[in-house]
Design a protein around this motif. Structure first.
Motif, PDB file in Angstrom:
ATOM      1  N   ILE A  11     -16.312  -2.408   1.587  1.00 39.25           N
ATOM      2  CA  ILE A  11     -16.454  -3.494   2.554  1.00 39.25           C
ATOM      3  C   ILE A  11     -15.097  -3.845   3.137  1.00 39.25           C
ATOM      4  O   ILE A  11     -14.099  -3.925   2.419  1.00 39.25           O
ATOM      5  N   THR A  12     -15.068  -4.054   4.443  1.00 39.73           N
ATOM      6  CA  THR A  12     -13.862  -4.498   5.131  1.00 39.73           C
ATOM      7  C   THR A  12     -14.152  -5.804   5.849  1.00 39.73           C
ATOM      8  O   THR A  12     -15.161  -5.925   6.558  1.00 39.73           O
ATOM      9  N   ALA A  13     -13.294  -6.793   5.639  1.00 41.11           N
ATOM     10  CA  ALA A  13     -13.424  -8.087   6.305  1.00 41.11           C
ATOM     11  C   ALA A  13     -12.111  -8.408   7.003  1.00 41.11           C
ATOM     12  O   ALA A  13     -11.052  -7.894   6.629  1.00 41.11           O
ATOM     13  N   ARG A  14     -12.189  -9.261   8.016  1.00 38.93           N
ATOM     14  CA  ARG A  14     -10.994  -9.621   8.785  1.00 38.93           C
ATOM     15  C   ARG A  14     -10.884 -11.133   8.924  1.00 38.93           C
ATOM     16  O   ARG A  14     -11.890 -11.835   9.006  1.00 38.93           O
ATOM     17  N   THR A  15      -9.642 -11.593   8.955  1.00 37.81           N
ATOM     18  CA  THR A  15      -9.340 -13.010   9.154  1.00 37.81           C
ATOM     19  C   THR A  15      -8.282 -13.121  10.229  1.00 37.81           C
ATOM     20  O   THR A  15      -7.328 -12.334  10.244  1.00 37.81           O
ATOM     21  N   TRP A  16      -8.454 -14.081  11.134  1.00 33.12           N
ATOM     22  CA  TRP A  16      -7.479 -14.282  12.213  1.00 33.12           C
ATOM     23  C   TRP A  16      -6.767 -15.612  11.976  1.00 33.12           C
ATOM     24  O   TRP A  16      -7.395 -16.667  11.897  1.00 33.12           O
ATOM     25  N   VAL A  17      -5.439 -15.530  11.840  1.00 34.89           N
ATOM     26  CA  VAL A  17      -4.617 -16.665  11.428  1.00 34.89           C
ATOM     27  C   VAL A  17      -3.607 -16.978  12.527  1.00 34.89           C
ATOM     28  O   VAL A  17      -2.813 -16.115  12.915  1.00 34.89           O
ATOM     29  N   ARG A  18      -3.648 -18.208  13.024  1.00 39.62           N
ATOM     30  CA  ARG A  18      -2.667 -18.629  14.028  1.00 39.62           C
ATOM     31  C   ARG A  18      -1.266 -18.507  13.453  1.00 39.62           C
ATOM     32  O   ARG A  18      -1.074 -18.544  12.235  1.00 39.62           O
ATOM     33  N   LEU A  19      -0.268 -18.359  14.302  1.00 41.60           N
ATOM     34  CA  LEU A  19       1.087 -18.087  13.822  1.00 41.60           C
ATOM     35  C   LEU A  19       1.645 -19.194  12.934  1.00 41.60           C
ATOM     36  O   LEU A  19       2.566 -18.948  12.146  1.00 41.60           O
ATOM     37  N   ARG A  40      -0.140  -8.537  15.043  1.00 40.83           N
ATOM     38  CA  ARG A  40      -0.345  -9.719  15.876  1.00 40.83           C
ATOM     39  C   ARG A  40      -1.301  -9.350  16.995  1.00 40.83           C
ATOM     40  O   ARG A  40      -1.267  -8.244  17.520  1.00 40.83           O
ATOM     41  N   THR A  41      -2.133 -10.304  17.374  1.00 37.39           N
ATOM     42  CA  THR A  41      -3.078 -10.039  18.443  1.00 37.39           C
ATOM     43  C   THR A  41      -3.370 -11.338  19.182  1.00 37.39           C
ATOM     44  O   THR A  41      -2.853 -12.395  18.818  1.00 37.39           O
ATOM     45  N   LEU A  42      -4.181 -11.259  20.219  1.00 38.12           N
ATOM     46  CA  LEU A  42      -4.635 -12.433  20.958  1.00 38.12           C
ATOM     47  C   LEU A  42      -6.136 -12.581  20.751  1.00 38.12           C
ATOM     48  O   LEU A  42      -6.882 -11.601  20.828  1.00 38.12           O
ATOM     49  N   ILE A  43      -6.584 -13.811  20.460  1.00 32.18           N
ATOM     50  CA  ILE A  43      -8.015 -14.066  20.362  1.00 32.18           C
ATOM     51  C   ILE A  43      -8.361 -15.275  21.231  1.00 32.18           C
ATOM     52  O   ILE A  43      -7.501 -16.104  21.538  1.00 32.18           O
ATOM     53  N   ASP A  44      -9.606 -15.346  21.646  1.00 31.02           N
ATOM     54  CA  ASP A  44     -10.100 -16.513  22.370  1.00 31.02           C
ATOM     55  C   ASP A  44     -10.594 -17.532  21.358  1.00 31.02           C
ATOM     56  O   ASP A  44     -11.471 -17.228  20.531  1.00 31.02           O
ATOM     57  N   TRP A  45     -10.017 -18.721  21.392  1.00 30.79           N
ATOM     58  CA  TRP A  45     -10.433 -19.781  20.478  1.00 30.79           C
ATOM     59  C   TRP A  45     -10.361 -21.111  21.213  1.00 30.79           C
ATOM     60  O   TRP A  45      -9.334 -21.437  21.814  1.00 30.79           O
ATOM     61  N   ASN A  46     -11.456 -21.835  21.182  1.00 31.18           N
ATOM     62  CA  ASN A  46     -11.535 -23.156  21.813  1.00 31.18           C
ATOM     63  C   ASN A  46     -11.163 -23.092  23.296  1.00 31.18           C
ATOM     64  O   ASN A  46     -10.512 -23.991  23.830  1.00 31.18           O
ATOM     65  N   GLY A  47     -11.552 -21.985  23.946  1.00 31.77           N
ATOM     66  CA  GLY A  47     -11.314 -21.850  25.375  1.00 31.77           C
ATOM     67  C   GLY A  47      -9.934 -21.394  25.757  1.00 31.77           C
ATOM     68  O   GLY A  47      -9.623 -21.302  26.944  1.00 31.77           O
ATOM     69  N   ASP A  48      -9.075 -21.091  24.791  1.00 28.97           N
ATOM     70  CA  ASP A  48      -7.713 -20.653  25.077  1.00 28.97           C
ATOM     71  C   ASP A  48      -7.457 -19.289  24.451  1.00 28.97           C
ATOM     72  O   ASP A  48      -8.113 -18.884  23.482  1.00 28.97           O
TER      73      ASP A  48
END
Length: 292
Positions: free
Chosen positions: A246-254, A221-229
């Protein structure tokens, strides 16, 4: 209050606190469950609420990932059909010259490409067929086309291009309800994630017709900046190939909504950023930087 009663009260308090901490934070991560599949992705709450828009950005300097250039736009949509089947569609538009603008390949003429994807999933959750078409932005003819058809547990993939050297056929065993998707198509959702989950998926390159197996893990779990929040998200890592792959990453809201996806290309890093509902369509312009 006598010391023994104080000690007992403190012990009871910490026991209750530890129980709720274990329930809220630890046990959900240990209850791994099943990995996401196409049926759960297509039928997730809100999946059929309408088209989702994405900005296609490029990071020129890995040391400044917050500085991005907008080079295109994507739209994805999931629908449940009256037959009980699911249809997942996508349209990705970008300027290939803008993508390569600050790389050793800079200077190529402007070429606007459009990649259209269409996936048909049966009520059981099995991908029965898919089609990917690559077109010039103002052309009617396909520059490249990839088709996949499921026959007796085997996915048969054929690709055809404007030159015969691009034509090929391949096949691979298809595991029921497993995920197959286009490397340039952002997925809308990955529901039911927990840290530590692992699974495999097949990724199709719409520009070559090749298919690569990706090993996927929900790392943290992590924190990302999205839409100003600042938003809590799972960081999901996809690895393709062996050492040096190749390594790719995806960030998925909870809640399972995908907010950001990384598409690593040989000489540039591309980011697909989900746009809030009602946001204007991003425009690719020379020198234009996208907000992080």
């Amino acid at each position: 209050m006598p010391p023994r009663l104080v000690s007992l009260a403190i012990l009871v308090y910490w026991s209750i606190a530890a129980f709720f901490l274990l329930t809220w934070e630890v046990l959900p991560e240990l209850n791994l469950g099943y990995p996401p599949d196409l049926r759960s992705i297509a039928s997730a709450p809100g999946a059929d609420s309408g088209p989702v828009s994405w900005a296609i950005d490029v990071i020129d300097d890995p040391r400044r990932p917050e500085a991005r250039r907008t080079v295109g736009h994507a739209v994805t949509e999931s629908k449940r059909l009256p037959t009980g089947w699911f249809e997942l569609t996508s349209k990705v538009d970008f300027d290939a010259a803008e993508v390569l603008k600050k790389t050793p390949l800079a200077g190529v003429p402007s070429v606007r490409l459009s990649i259209q994807g269409d996936y048909h999933v049966d009520p059981r959750g099995d991908l029965q067929r898919f089609d990917m078409k690559v077109k010039g932005a103002d052309a009617d003819d396909d520059l490249f086309k990839v088709e996949g058809r499921l026959h007796d547990g085997v996915m048969e993939v054929s690709s055809r291009g404007i030159a015969s050297v691009l034509n090929r056929k391949l096949k691979f065993p298809y595991e029921s309800r497993s995920v197959v998707y286009d490397a340039m198509r952002p997925l809308d959702r990955l529901p039911g994630l927990h840290v530590g989950q692992r699974w495999e998926m097949q990724i199709v390159n719409p520009l070559s017709g090749t298919v690569e197996k990706a090993r996927v893990v929900v790392e943290k779990r992590t924190l990302i900046d999205w839409n100003g929040d600042s938003v809590q998200a799972f960081e999901v890592v996809q690895r393709m190939g062996g050492m040096g792959g190749i390594t790719a990453r995806t960030w998925v809201r909870l809640d399972g909504v995908i907010l950001r996806q990384q598409v690593p290309l040989p000489v540039v890093e591309m980011i697909l950023e989900r746009l809030p509902a009602g946001a204007p369509r991003p425009v690719a312009e020379a020198g234009r930087e996208a907000a992080p």
